[in-house]
Design a protein around this motif. Structure first.
Motif, PDB file in Angstrom:
ATOM      1  N   ARG A  53       0.824  -1.210   0.000  1.00  0.00           N
ATOM      2  CA  ARG A  53       0.000   0.000   0.000  1.00  0.00           C
ATOM      3  C   ARG A  53       0.858   1.260   0.000  1.00  0.00           C
ATOM      4  O   ARG A  53       0.526   2.243  -0.664  1.00  0.00           O
ATOM      5  CB  ARG A  53      -0.933   0.009   1.214  1.00  0.00           C
ATOM      6  CG  ARG A  53      -2.095  -0.933   1.062  1.00  0.00           C
ATOM      7  CD  ARG A  53      -3.065  -0.938   2.234  1.00  0.00           C
ATOM      8  NE  ARG A  53      -3.222   0.302   2.932  1.00  0.00           N
ATOM      9  CZ  ARG A  53      -3.278   0.403   4.268  1.00  0.00           C
ATOM     10  NH1 ARG A  53      -3.187  -0.667   5.017  1.00  0.00           N
ATOM     11  NH2 ARG A  53      -3.433   1.572   4.842  1.00  0.00           N
ATOM     12  N   MET A  54       1.953   1.231   0.745  1.00  0.00           N
ATOM     13  CA  MET A  54       2.853   2.385   0.775  1.00  0.00           C
ATOM     14  C   MET A  54       3.471   2.612  -0.606  1.00  0.00           C
ATOM     15  O   MET A  54       3.497   3.739  -1.098  1.00  0.00           O
ATOM     16  CB  MET A  54       3.955   2.195   1.821  1.00  0.00           C
ATOM     17  CG  MET A  54       3.497   2.371   3.241  1.00  0.00           C
ATOM     18  SD  MET A  54       3.009   4.051   3.670  1.00  0.00           S
ATOM     19  CE  MET A  54       4.556   4.906   3.603  1.00  0.00           C
ATOM     20  N   GLU A  56       2.344   1.685  -3.504  1.00  0.00           N
ATOM     21  CA  GLU A  56       1.311   2.119  -4.447  1.00  0.00           C
ATOM     22  C   GLU A  56       0.959   3.587  -4.275  1.00  0.00           C
ATOM     23  O   GLU A  56       0.496   4.228  -5.213  1.00  0.00           O
ATOM     24  CB  GLU A  56       0.048   1.266  -4.284  1.00  0.00           C
ATOM     25  CG  GLU A  56       0.195  -0.136  -4.809  1.00  0.00           C
ATOM     26  CD  GLU A  56      -0.987  -1.033  -4.466  1.00  0.00           C
ATOM     27  OE1 GLU A  56      -1.899  -0.575  -3.733  1.00  0.00           O
ATOM     28  OE2 GLU A  56      -0.987  -2.187  -4.921  1.00  0.00           O
ATOM     29  N   SER A  57       1.174   4.149  -3.088  1.00  0.00           N
ATOM     30  CA  SER A  57       0.841   5.554  -2.855  1.00  0.00           C
ATOM     31  C   SER A  57       1.977   6.505  -3.226  1.00  0.00           C
ATOM     32  O   SER A  57       1.817   7.715  -3.124  1.00  0.00           O
ATOM     33  CB  SER A  57       0.445   5.763  -1.393  1.00  0.00           C
ATOM     34  OG  SER A  57       1.545   5.514  -0.552  1.00  0.00           O
ATOM     35  N   SER A  59       4.334   8.889  -5.289  1.00  0.00           N
ATOM     36  CA  SER A  59       4.104   9.806  -6.400  1.00  0.00           C
ATOM     37  C   SER A  59       4.955   9.382  -7.594  1.00  0.00           C
ATOM     38  O   SER A  59       6.057   8.863  -7.433  1.00  0.00           O
ATOM     39  CB  SER A  59       4.484  11.225  -5.976  1.00  0.00           C
ATOM     40  OG  SER A  59       4.395  12.105  -7.056  1.00  0.00           O
ATOM     41  N   CYS A  85       3.479   7.721   7.922  1.00  0.00           N
ATOM     42  CA  CYS A  85       2.903   6.675   7.068  1.00  0.00           C
ATOM     43  C   CYS A  85       1.404   6.900   6.870  1.00  0.00           C
ATOM     44  O   CYS A  85       0.889   6.721   5.763  1.00  0.00           O
ATOM     45  CB  CYS A  85       3.160   5.297   7.661  1.00  0.00           C
ATOM     46  SG  CYS A  85       4.885   4.806   7.610  1.00  0.00           S
ATOM     47  N   VAL A  88       0.928   9.623   4.332  1.00  0.00           N
ATOM     48  CA  VAL A  88       1.223   9.157   2.976  1.00  0.00           C
ATOM     49  C   VAL A  88       0.078   8.301   2.461  1.00  0.00           C
ATOM     50  O   VAL A  88      -0.377   8.460   1.328  1.00  0.00           O
ATOM     51  CB  VAL A  88       2.566   8.384   2.938  1.00  0.00           C
ATOM     52  CG1 VAL A  88       2.754   7.679   1.607  1.00  0.00           C
ATOM     53  CG2 VAL A  88       3.730   9.319   3.208  1.00  0.00           C
ATOM     54  N   LEU A  89      -0.428   7.394   3.291  1.00  0.00           N
ATOM     55  CA  LEU A  89      -1.517   6.518   2.870  1.00  0.00           C
ATOM     56  C   LEU A  89      -2.818   7.289   2.653  1.00  0.00           C
ATOM     57  O   LEU A  89      -3.619   6.925   1.785  1.00  0.00           O
ATOM     58  CB  LEU A  89      -1.733   5.398   3.897  1.00  0.00           C
ATOM     59  CG  LEU A  89      -0.617   4.363   3.969  1.00  0.00           C
ATOM     60  CD1 LEU A  89      -0.835   3.416   5.146  1.00  0.00           C
ATOM     61  CD2 LEU A  89      -0.510   3.593   2.672  1.00  0.00           C
ATOM     62  N   ASP A  90      -3.034   8.359   3.424  1.00  0.00           N
ATOM     63  CA  ASP A  90      -4.229   9.187   3.246  1.00  0.00           C
ATOM     64  C   ASP A  90      -4.137  10.076   2.014  1.00  0.00           C
ATOM     65  O   ASP A  90      -5.138  10.634   1.582  1.00  0.00           O
ATOM     66  CB  ASP A  90      -4.458  10.081   4.467  1.00  0.00           C
ATOM     67  CG  ASP A  90      -4.877   9.302   5.691  1.00  0.00           C
ATOM     68  OD1 ASP A  90      -5.295   8.140   5.532  1.00  0.00           O
ATOM     69  OD2 ASP A  90      -4.789   9.854   6.800  1.00  0.00           O
ATOM     70  N   GLY A  91      -2.934  10.231   1.506  1.00  0.00           N
ATOM     71  CA  GLY A  91      -2.727  11.098   0.345  1.00  0.00           C
ATOM     72  C   GLY A  91      -2.544  12.556   0.705  1.00  0.00           C
ATOM     73  O   GLY A  91      -2.548  13.413  -0.168  1.00  0.00           O
ATOM     74  N   PRO A  94       2.938  13.814   0.021  1.00  0.00           N
ATOM     75  CA  PRO A  94       3.533  13.043  -1.073  1.00  0.00           C
ATOM     76  C   PRO A  94       4.755  12.256  -0.615  1.00  0.00           C
ATOM     77  O   PRO A  94       5.468  12.664   0.298  1.00  0.00           O
ATOM     78  CB  PRO A  94       3.926  14.117  -2.089  1.00  0.00           C
ATOM     79  CG  PRO A  94       4.138  15.343  -1.274  1.00  0.00           C
ATOM     80  CD  PRO A  94       3.181  15.250  -0.123  1.00  0.00           C
TER      81      PRO A  94
END
Length: 179
Positions: A53-54, A56-57, A59, A85, A88-91, A94
């Motif tokens: 998941r990290m 994939e997030s 940039s 973290c 980053v996962l919440d967007g 970046p």
């Protein structure tokens, strides 16, 4: 396959895998980013899912020159790795992939972005606010004098500074990030 998926690794092994400390792994487990098994070990499948998941997030834009490894940025800015973290996962912050593949191989963030996650003090001096915003002291004084940044007397309200930082992007910060 079920045995492999449900198997657990020790906290130390999980820390080695993510190239961080055991305390950070426990914090990630407490935040339910990584699943902790009943015996205290970390679920291997959730560790792999967290890393995926990290990654994939991350940039896809070019890596900024001032980017550093996520663990180093969290440590030097006194922010928990868990908070970085989650952002980053919440967007909301970046992150970029570094030289090596995977989260442990090079999750990179800008120290400025990590610094924004710190809990603000209630009132700040003009000098401290200028440093946080990346502006000149006289500019912050003028903003305070004009009422854009409020605060009691010579002190500035941290909420007002955060609001100003969210609503306005300084040209100097944009120029630095654009290279």
């Amino acid at each position: 396959l079920r045995a492999t998926v449900s198997s657990g690794v020790s906290v130390k092994a999980a820390a080695r895998h993510l190239q961080t400390g055991a305390k950070q792994i426990s914090d990630l487990a407490d935040a339910q980013l990584i699943e902790r098994r009943r015996d205290g070990s970390m679920c291997l499948a959730s560790l792999v899912m967290f890393e995926r998941r990290m990654v994939e997030s991350f940039s896809h834009s070019p890596l900024p020159q001032d980017a550093v490894r996520i663990g180093k940025a969290a440590g030097t800015n006194a922010v928990a790795l868990r908070e970085v973290c989650e952002a980053v996962l919440d967007g909301t912050m970046p992150a970029w992939g570094g030289n090596a593949p995977g989260f442990a191989g090079g999750a990179m963030v800008r120290p400025y972005d990590v610094r924004k996650l710190r809990r603000p003090q209630s009132d700040l001096s003009v000098e401290r606010a200028a440093k946080l915003l990346g502006l000149h002291n006289d500019c912050v004084r003028a903003l305070h004098r004009d009422g854009v940044i409020s605060g009691p007397g010579a002190r500035l309200d941290a909420k007002s500074i955060s609001r100003f930082d969210r609503e306005y992007v300084s040209g100097s910060r944009w120029a630095r990030s654009a290279g």
